[in-house]
Design a protein around this motif. Structure first.
Motif, PDB file in Angstrom:
ATOM      1  N   GLY A  45       0.811  -1.213   0.000  1.00 11.29           N
ATOM      2  CA  GLY A  45       0.000   0.000   0.000  1.00 11.29           C
ATOM      3  C   GLY A  45       0.839   1.254   0.000  1.00 11.29           C
ATOM      4  N   ASN A  46       0.151   2.356   0.307  1.00 12.35           N
ATOM      5  CA  ASN A  46       0.850   3.641   0.294  1.00 12.35           C
ATOM      6  C   ASN A  46       0.855   4.284   1.684  1.00 12.35           C
ATOM      7  OD1 ASN A  46      -1.806   4.312   0.478  1.00 12.35           O
ATOM      8  ND2 ASN A  46      -1.838   5.713  -1.278  1.00 12.35           N
ATOM      9  N   SER A  47       0.706   3.481   2.698  1.00 12.22           N
ATOM     10  CA  SER A  47       0.742   4.032   4.057  1.00 12.22           C
ATOM     11  C   SER A  47       2.178   4.432   4.400  1.00 12.22           C
ATOM     12  CB  SER A  47       0.228   3.007   5.070  1.00 12.22           C
ATOM     13  OG  SER A  47       1.141   1.933   5.169  1.00 12.22           O
ATOM     14  N   GLU A  48       2.327   5.158   5.499  1.00  7.07           N
ATOM     15  CA  GLU A  48       3.657   5.626   5.877  1.00  7.07           C
ATOM     16  C   GLU A  48       4.585   4.482   6.282  1.00  7.07           C
ATOM     17  OE1 GLU A  48       3.488   7.097  10.382  1.00  7.07           O
ATOM     18  OE2 GLU A  48       2.047   8.138   9.087  1.00  7.07           O
ATOM     19  N   ASN A  49       4.050   3.300   6.601  1.00 10.55           N
ATOM     20  CA  ASN A  49       4.866   2.157   6.998  1.00 10.55           C
ATOM     21  C   ASN A  49       5.095   1.157   5.863  1.00 10.55           C
ATOM     22  OD1 ASN A  49       5.217   3.003   9.664  1.00 10.55           O
ATOM     23  ND2 ASN A  49       3.223   2.175  10.253  1.00 10.55           N
ATOM     24  N   ALA A  50       4.655   1.479   4.667  1.00 10.06           N
ATOM     25  CA  ALA A  50       4.766   0.543   3.541  1.00 10.06           C
ATOM     26  C   ALA A  50       6.226   0.183   3.247  1.00 10.06           C
ATOM     27  CB  ALA A  50       4.099   1.123   2.305  1.00 10.06           C
TER      28      ALA A  50
END
Length: 108
Positions: A45-50
């Motif tokens: 995904g494009n989350s900050e933890n990706a």
């Protein structure tokens, strides 16, 4: 008096062959698994933890693969040792047969 230890060199060579097949199977299985469990970086995904997830997953795959390769390496090392044992027994059996065939008091 110690008990006699016996080993059949032919059976030991067959065991070495089996261990070789197992090592190859482990390495082939690892190659197949690596192809099937690769996750593309975008799958996180494009989350900050990706990026962290992708990096952690890659590190985990590498460490697990190293462990499996180590197991295959142990099998391969065992093959060498089993062959050495088989040949040692065969040589000793031949030496014993020559000793038995000698007539006492005469050179062999």
């Amino acid at each position: 008096m110690a008990d006699e230890v016996r080993a059949d060199p032919v059976s030991l060579c067959e065991l070495a062959g089996t261990l070789t097949s197992q090592a190859w199977g482990i390495r082939d299985g690892l190659a197949t698994a690596r192809e099937q469990i690769l996750v593309p970086p975008g799958a996180f995904g494009n989350s900050e933890n990706a990026e962290t997830l992708d990096s952690t997953y890659s590190t985990l795959l590498e460490k697990a693969g190293d462990g499996v390769e180590d197991v295959a390496g142990v099998f391969e090392g065992d093959v060498d040792r089993v062959y050495l044992i088989a040949f040692a027994y065969q040589e000793q059996d031949q030496a014993n047969a020559e000793d038995i065939a000698c007539t006492p008091g005469e050179p062999c």
